[in-house]
Design a protein around this motif. Structure first.
Motif, PDB file in Angstrom:
ATOM      1  N   GLY A   1      40.291  28.293  51.404  1.00 21.04           N
ATOM      2  CA  GLY A   1      39.027  27.571  51.371  1.00 21.04           C
ATOM      3  C   GLY A   1      37.971  28.320  50.584  1.00 21.04           C
ATOM      4  O   GLY A   1      37.209  27.729  49.803  1.00 21.04           O
ATOM      5  N   ILE A   2      37.924  29.636  50.789  1.00 21.17           N
ATOM      6  CA  ILE A   2      36.964  30.460  50.048  1.00 21.17           C
ATOM      7  C   ILE A   2      37.256  30.395  48.561  1.00 21.17           C
ATOM      8  O   ILE A   2      36.353  30.196  47.732  1.00 21.17           O
ATOM      9  CB  ILE A   2      37.015  31.916  50.546  1.00 21.17           C
ATOM     10  CG1 ILE A   2      36.433  32.013  51.962  1.00 21.17           C
ATOM     11  CG2 ILE A   2      36.266  32.838  49.592  1.00 21.17           C
ATOM     12  CD1 ILE A   2      36.544  33.390  52.567  1.00 21.17           C
ATOM     13  N   LEU A   3      38.527  30.554  48.197  1.00 18.61           N
ATOM     14  CA  LEU A   3      38.898  30.555  46.784  1.00 18.61           C
ATOM     15  C   LEU A   3      38.688  29.180  46.147  1.00 18.61           C
ATOM     16  O   LEU A   3      38.239  29.081  45.003  1.00 18.61           O
ATOM     17  CB  LEU A   3      40.359  30.991  46.636  1.00 18.61           C
ATOM     18  CG  LEU A   3      40.634  32.452  46.990  1.00 18.61           C
ATOM     19  CD1 LEU A   3      42.129  32.734  47.030  1.00 18.61           C
ATOM     20  CD2 LEU A   3      39.952  33.380  45.993  1.00 18.61           C
ATOM     21  N   MET A   4      39.012  28.121  46.886  1.00 21.53           N
ATOM     22  CA  MET A   4      38.812  26.773  46.350  1.00 21.53           C
ATOM     23  C   MET A   4      37.338  26.549  46.056  1.00 21.53           C
ATOM     24  O   MET A   4      36.968  26.015  44.995  1.00 21.53           O
ATOM     25  CB  MET A   4      39.319  25.721  47.344  1.00 21.53           C
ATOM     26  CG  MET A   4      39.258  24.298  46.800  1.00 21.53           C
ATOM     27  SD  MET A   4      39.760  23.071  48.029  1.00 21.53           S
ATOM     28  CE  MET A   4      41.482  23.481  48.256  1.00 21.53           C
ATOM     29  N   LYS A   5      36.487  26.946  46.964  1.00 23.09           N
ATOM     30  CA  LYS A   5      35.053  26.777  46.761  1.00 23.09           C
ATOM     31  C   LYS A   5      34.579  27.601  45.567  1.00 23.09           C
ATOM     32  O   LYS A   5      33.742  27.145  44.768  1.00 23.09           O
ATOM     33  CB  LYS A   5      34.306  27.198  48.025  1.00 23.09           C
ATOM     34  CG  LYS A   5      32.839  26.810  48.013  1.00 23.09           C
ATOM     35  CD  LYS A   5      32.238  26.961  49.401  1.00 23.09           C
ATOM     36  CE  LYS A   5      30.810  26.407  49.419  1.00 23.09           C
ATOM     37  NZ  LYS A   5      30.220  26.486  50.775  1.00 23.09           N
ATOM     38  N   LEU A   6      35.120  28.801  45.424  1.00 25.72           N
ATOM     39  CA  LEU A   6      34.754  29.670  44.310  1.00 25.72           C
ATOM     40  C   LEU A   6      35.184  29.054  42.978  1.00 25.72           C
ATOM     41  O   LEU A   6      34.424  29.024  42.003  1.00 25.72           O
ATOM     42  CB  LEU A   6      35.402  31.046  44.491  1.00 25.72           C
ATOM     43  CG  LEU A   6      35.146  32.078  43.388  1.00 25.72           C
ATOM     44  CD1 LEU A   6      33.657  32.381  43.276  1.00 25.72           C
ATOM     45  CD2 LEU A   6      35.920  33.358  43.662  1.00 25.72           C
ATOM     46  N   PHE A   7      36.415  28.512  42.936  1.00 22.58           N
ATOM     47  CA  PHE A   7      36.927  27.967  41.677  1.00 22.58           C
ATOM     48  C   PHE A   7      36.233  26.655  41.300  1.00 22.58           C
ATOM     49  O   PHE A   7      36.108  26.329  40.123  1.00 22.58           O
ATOM     50  CB  PHE A   7      38.437  27.739  41.781  1.00 22.58           C
ATOM     51  CG  PHE A   7      39.235  29.019  41.888  1.00 22.58           C
ATOM     52  CD1 PHE A   7      38.693  30.224  41.503  1.00 22.58           C
ATOM     53  CD2 PHE A   7      40.529  29.003  42.406  1.00 22.58           C
ATOM     54  CE1 PHE A   7      39.413  31.404  41.607  1.00 22.58           C
ATOM     55  CE2 PHE A   7      41.263  30.178  42.507  1.00 22.58           C
ATOM     56  CZ  PHE A   7      40.696  31.387  42.110  1.00 22.58           C
TER      57      PHE A   7
ATOM     58  N   LEU B   1      28.840  33.205  45.007  1.00 19.82           N
ATOM     59  CA  LEU B   1      29.224  34.562  45.410  1.00 19.82           C
ATOM     60  C   LEU B   1      28.357  35.170  46.513  1.00 19.82           C
ATOM     61  O   LEU B   1      28.901  35.769  47.448  1.00 19.82           O
ATOM     62  CB  LEU B   1      29.222  35.486  44.184  1.00 19.82           C
ATOM     63  CG  LEU B   1      30.531  35.513  43.383  1.00 19.82           C
ATOM     64  CD1 LEU B   1      30.394  36.444  42.196  1.00 19.82           C
ATOM     65  CD2 LEU B   1      31.694  35.946  44.269  1.00 19.82           C
ATOM     66  N   PRO B   2      27.038  35.069  46.445  1.00 21.27           N
ATOM     67  CA  PRO B   2      26.233  35.719  47.505  1.00 21.27           C
ATOM     68  C   PRO B   2      26.619  35.272  48.916  1.00 21.27           C
ATOM     69  O   PRO B   2      26.786  36.106  49.811  1.00 21.27           O
ATOM     70  CB  PRO B   2      24.802  35.284  47.155  1.00 21.27           C
ATOM     71  CG  PRO B   2      24.836  35.067  45.672  1.00 21.27           C
ATOM     72  CD  PRO B   2      26.195  34.481  45.394  1.00 21.27           C
ATOM     73  N   SER B   3      26.805  33.966  49.107  1.00 18.51           N
ATOM     74  CA  SER B   3      27.163  33.481  50.445  1.00 18.51           C
ATOM     75  C   SER B   3      28.605  33.825  50.781  1.00 18.51           C
ATOM     76  O   SER B   3      28.938  34.107  51.945  1.00 18.51           O
ATOM     77  CB  SER B   3      26.951  31.975  50.533  1.00 18.51           C
ATOM     78  OG  SER B   3      27.772  31.287  49.605  1.00 18.51           O
TER      79      SER B   3
ATOM     80  N   LEU C   1      40.246  40.590  49.183  1.00 15.03           N
ATOM     81  CA  LEU C   1      40.490  39.942  47.899  1.00 15.03           C
ATOM     82  C   LEU C   1      40.126  40.905  46.771  1.00 15.03           C
ATOM     83  O   LEU C   1      39.476  40.548  45.798  1.00 15.03           O
ATOM     84  CB  LEU C   1      39.649  38.660  47.789  1.00 15.03           C
ATOM     85  CG  LEU C   1      39.994  37.566  48.802  1.00 15.03           C
ATOM     86  CD1 LEU C   1      38.977  36.436  48.742  1.00 15.03           C
ATOM     87  CD2 LEU C   1      41.393  37.018  48.542  1.00 15.03           C
ATOM     88  N   GLY C   2      40.575  42.143  46.914  1.00 12.18           N
ATOM     89  CA  GLY C   2      40.164  43.198  45.991  1.00 12.18           C
ATOM     90  C   GLY C   2      40.791  43.142  44.621  1.00 12.18           C
ATOM     91  O   GLY C   2      40.116  43.260  43.601  1.00 12.18           O
ATOM     92  N   LYS C   3      42.139  42.953  44.535  1.00 13.00           N
ATOM     93  CA  LYS C   3      42.812  43.034  43.242  1.00 13.00           C
ATOM     94  C   LYS C   3      43.980  42.062  43.226  1.00 13.00           C
ATOM     95  O   LYS C   3      44.677  41.896  44.237  1.00 13.00           O
ATOM     96  CB  LYS C   3      43.322  44.454  43.009  1.00 13.00           C
ATOM     97  CG  LYS C   3      43.832  44.725  41.606  1.00 13.00           C
ATOM     98  CD  LYS C   3      44.158  46.219  41.447  1.00 13.00           C
ATOM     99  CE  LYS C   3      44.566  46.533  40.020  1.00 13.00           C
ATOM    100  NZ  LYS C   3      44.883  47.975  39.846  1.00 13.00           N
TER     101      LYS C   3
ATOM    102  N   LYS D   1      39.861  42.664  39.580  1.00 18.78           N
ATOM    103  CA  LYS D   1      39.752  43.885  40.367  1.00 18.78           C
ATOM    104  C   LYS D   1      38.694  43.792  41.457  1.00 18.78           C
ATOM    105  O   LYS D   1      38.484  44.747  42.211  1.00 18.78           O
ATOM    106  CB  LYS D   1      39.441  45.071  39.446  1.00 18.78           C
ATOM    107  CG  LYS D   1      40.530  45.310  38.398  1.00 18.78           C
ATOM    108  CD  LYS D   1      40.165  46.441  37.463  1.00 18.78           C
ATOM    109  CE  LYS D   1      41.236  46.637  36.399  1.00 18.78           C
ATOM    110  NZ  LYS D   1      40.886  47.723  35.436  1.00 18.78           N
ATOM    111  N   SER D   2      38.027  42.643  41.503  1.00 16.55           N
ATOM    112  CA  SER D   2      37.014  42.420  42.541  1.00 16.55           C
ATOM    113  C   SER D   2      36.791  40.924  42.651  1.00 16.55           C
ATOM    114  O   SER D   2      37.236  40.144  41.800  1.00 16.55           O
ATOM    115  CB  SER D   2      35.696  43.126  42.179  1.00 16.55           C
ATOM    116  OG  SER D   2      35.137  42.540  41.019  1.00 16.55           O
ATOM    117  N   ILE D   3      36.088  40.524  43.691  1.00 10.84           N
ATOM    118  CA  ILE D   3      35.847  39.091  43.875  1.00 10.84           C
ATOM    119  C   ILE D   3      34.998  38.523  42.742  1.00 10.84           C
ATOM    120  O   ILE D   3      35.105  37.342  42.405  1.00 10.84           O
ATOM    121  CB  ILE D   3      35.184  38.832  45.244  1.00 10.84           C
ATOM    122  CG1 ILE D   3      35.118  37.321  45.505  1.00 10.84           C
ATOM    123  CG2 ILE D   3      33.797  39.451  45.294  1.00 10.84           C
ATOM    124  CD1 ILE D   3      34.657  36.979  46.894  1.00 10.84           C
ATOM    125  N   GLU D   4      34.165  39.385  42.108  1.00  6.94           N
ATOM    126  CA  GLU D   4      33.346  38.908  40.999  1.00  6.94           C
ATOM    127  C   GLU D   4      34.193  38.497  39.801  1.00  6.94           C
ATOM    128  O   GLU D   4      33.751  37.709  38.962  1.00  6.94           O
ATOM    129  CB  GLU D   4      32.352  39.996  40.558  1.00  6.94           C
ATOM    130  CG  GLU D   4      31.200  40.220  41.499  1.00  6.94           C
ATOM    131  CD  GLU D   4      31.563  41.080  42.702  1.00  6.94           C
ATOM    132  OE1 GLU D   4      30.725  41.215  43.611  1.00  6.94           O
ATOM    133  OE2 GLU D   4      32.706  41.617  42.724  1.00  6.94           O
TER     134      GLU D   4
END
Length: 530
Positions: free
Chosen positions: A150-156, A163-165, A177-179, A277-280
């Protein structure tokens, strides 16, 4: 309803467009009519229409300037140019402004209907795409338990603006979700009606196959669908070199592709994203995966792309379309043109560069537009020029380009055939093409062909066995009957005007003389028969 704004300084045309056109047939409604470009600009600002119909020549701001403004500020608005100027400079500017189509005045009703049908279809497809994204977002909003997918779907879907939330939620839920790396799959042919009916079940099966494949090869996958695409996010474990993880992802992706094909009889294309390498960096990885997928899909290529997302190039040599192709087209040789275009298609496929294909096709269309102008052929391939990058596959793009070449060859061939046609045949063909002009008469035709009235009359009678007035009247009545049968919603007055009569009563008299019935009686007979 799709909102339509009309901008034209001809009151009669505006009245015809607003009163005589059944806009509801294309799920459209007129929300504003402007008399010049400045009024049109204000209407666009006010209504943000789905479709803008605008004339080219207008006071204040012309249609090309208006279309440029709309492209910059309201890119979703589809622009249709209306103009009595069949000049290449106008068309070229319209191409740069990415207008959807270019229609010549006086408007041909059938061509207008065809254009609106295409425009309506395009809007429906865009709406469906937006609807799928809305469904994905709604599912996410309705979810009571926020998961990694769900987090990744919202991000994509929404990009890094979330990102802040998301940082807070990830920290609260303890997700790592580091790497890792993103892989995206898509079917080559998802339009099978049976498959569409079972889309949720089918997507569930694809997700299970890919999840089990990646997990069995010791990857840690998160698998979900966004629209028609299946996304696999692989999380890398600490302590293992990135190069080894990339090799493992490549192996799993290849096997997953083979398993989907084997179990579901479905061919797919895929794209790899960059290592994040990061969520960003996750959204960037997803974007590069989608770009690589689009490249694979464009070529309908089942080979596995390289990890940097590119397709291996088979040829990297200079290439240009031979001027001989344009000479062949100007000769109207359809078979030779098709053969030459097939050779160009094969070379472009071997080169395998999508942007290069767009460049070559654009160059070809510009040449074809110049040839069309030379031969007085209506420019009917403007949507192909402006919508080139909307073609998902190389095959469909070249197919439509081939239709354009074929159409132009046939037109030139027919024009050349007309040039060697006998004088009596030319006169008859001219009448068949201009019978709908109420001002056509023996005198106007004599001027057209530089003949005396008496000589023209003798030629016409020998060629047709009838005098001019009888022939034209019979032709108009036959065309009127076809319109009554094919377009029953037209009024008798509309039909009269379409076949060359300004006076509906006189048309009825002529119709009864040759048919034995009035137009209304004839329509009644047809309706009873049906």
């Amino acid at each position: 309803m799709n909102k339509v704004v009309i901008v034209d300084d001809e009151p009669m045309l505006c009245r015809w467009l607003t009163e005589k056109i059944d806009w509801q047939a294309w799920n459209c409604e007129i929300v504003g009519v402007g008399r010049n470009g400045l009024e049109g600009k204000e209407l666009v600002k006010q209504h943000k229409p789905d479709i803008l119909l605008t004339d080219v020549k207008m006071p204040g701001m012309n249609g090309l300037e208006l279309s440029c403004y709309v492209l910059e500020h309201y890119p979703k608005t589809m622009v249709l140019i209306l103009s009595g100027y069949n000049e290449f400079d106008f068309v070229r500017t319209a191409m740069r402004n990415e207008v959807f189509d270019y229609l010549l005045k006086p408007l041909d009703v059938e061509e207008f209907h065809k254009t609106m049908k295409k425009a309506s279809s395009h809007l429906e497809q865009r709406l469906e795409h937006e609807r799928k994204n809305e469904i994905s977002e709604k599912r996410l909003e309705d979810s009571t338990e926020l998961t990694e997918s769900g987090i990744l779907m919202k991000l994509f879907i929404n990009g890094n603006k979330e990102l802040p939330s998301l940082h807070t939620k990830i920290a609260r839920l303890g997700f790592d979700l580091g790497k890792g790396q993103v892989v995206v799959y898509e079917l080559h042919s998802p339009s099978d009606p049976l498959r569409d009916k079972w889309t949720p079940v089918y997507q569930y099966a694809v997700q299970n196959i890919l999840f089990e494949t990646f997990e069995r090869l010791q990857c840690i996958p998160i698998v979900f669908h966004i629209g028609d695409r299946c996304v696999v996010v692989v999380k890398f474990q600490m302590g293992v070199a990135t190069s080894l993880w990339e090799k493992r992802v490549l192996e799993a992706a290849k096997e997953g592709m083979e398993n989907v094909k084997m179990y579901l009889n479905s061919r797919q294309s895929l794209g790899f994203g960059t290592v994040f390498k990061s969520i960003e960096e996750i959204y960037g990885s997803y974007q590069t995966a989608v770009e690589a997928l689009e490249m694979q899909y464009f070529w309908l290529d089942e080979t596995i792309p390289t990890m940097n997302g590119s397709v291996p190039m088979l040829i990297d040599a200079p290439f240009a379309v031979s001027p001989e192709l344009y000479s062949i087209i100007e000769n109207g040789d359809e078979d030779a043109a098709s053969s030459s275009l097939a050779s160009v298609t094969a070379q472009l496929r071997r080169i395998g560069k999508r942007e290069f294909v767009y460049s070559v096709c654009t160059e070809m269309l510009i040449h074809l537009s110049k040839i069309s102008e030379k031969w007085n052929k209506e420019l009917d391939f403007l949507p192909l020029m402006n919508g080139m990058k909307q073609y998902r596959t190389f095959e469909s793009l070249m197919k439509d380009l081939g239709h354009t070449v074929t159409s132009l060859c046939r037109w030139i061939s027919s024009q050349k055939a007309y040039a060697v046609t006998s004088l009596p045949e030319k006169i008859v063909l001219y009448i068949q093409e201009h019978y709908h002009n109420p001002d056509i008469n023996l005198g106007s035709i004599a001027n057209e062909f530089h003949l005396s009235l008496s000589h023209l009359s003798r030629i016409f009678v020998r060629a047709t066995g009838a005098n001019f007035n009888e022939y034209v009247s019979q032709l108009r009545v036959e065309q009127a009957k076809k319109l009554m049968e094919q377009k029953h919603w037209l009024s008798n007055q509309d039909i009269a005007q379409r076949v060359g009569y300004n006076d509906g009563r006189y048309f009825s008299q002529v119709f009864k003389k040759y048919c034995g019935k009035t137009p209304n009686e004839y329509r009644g007979r047809r309706e009873n028969k049906i």
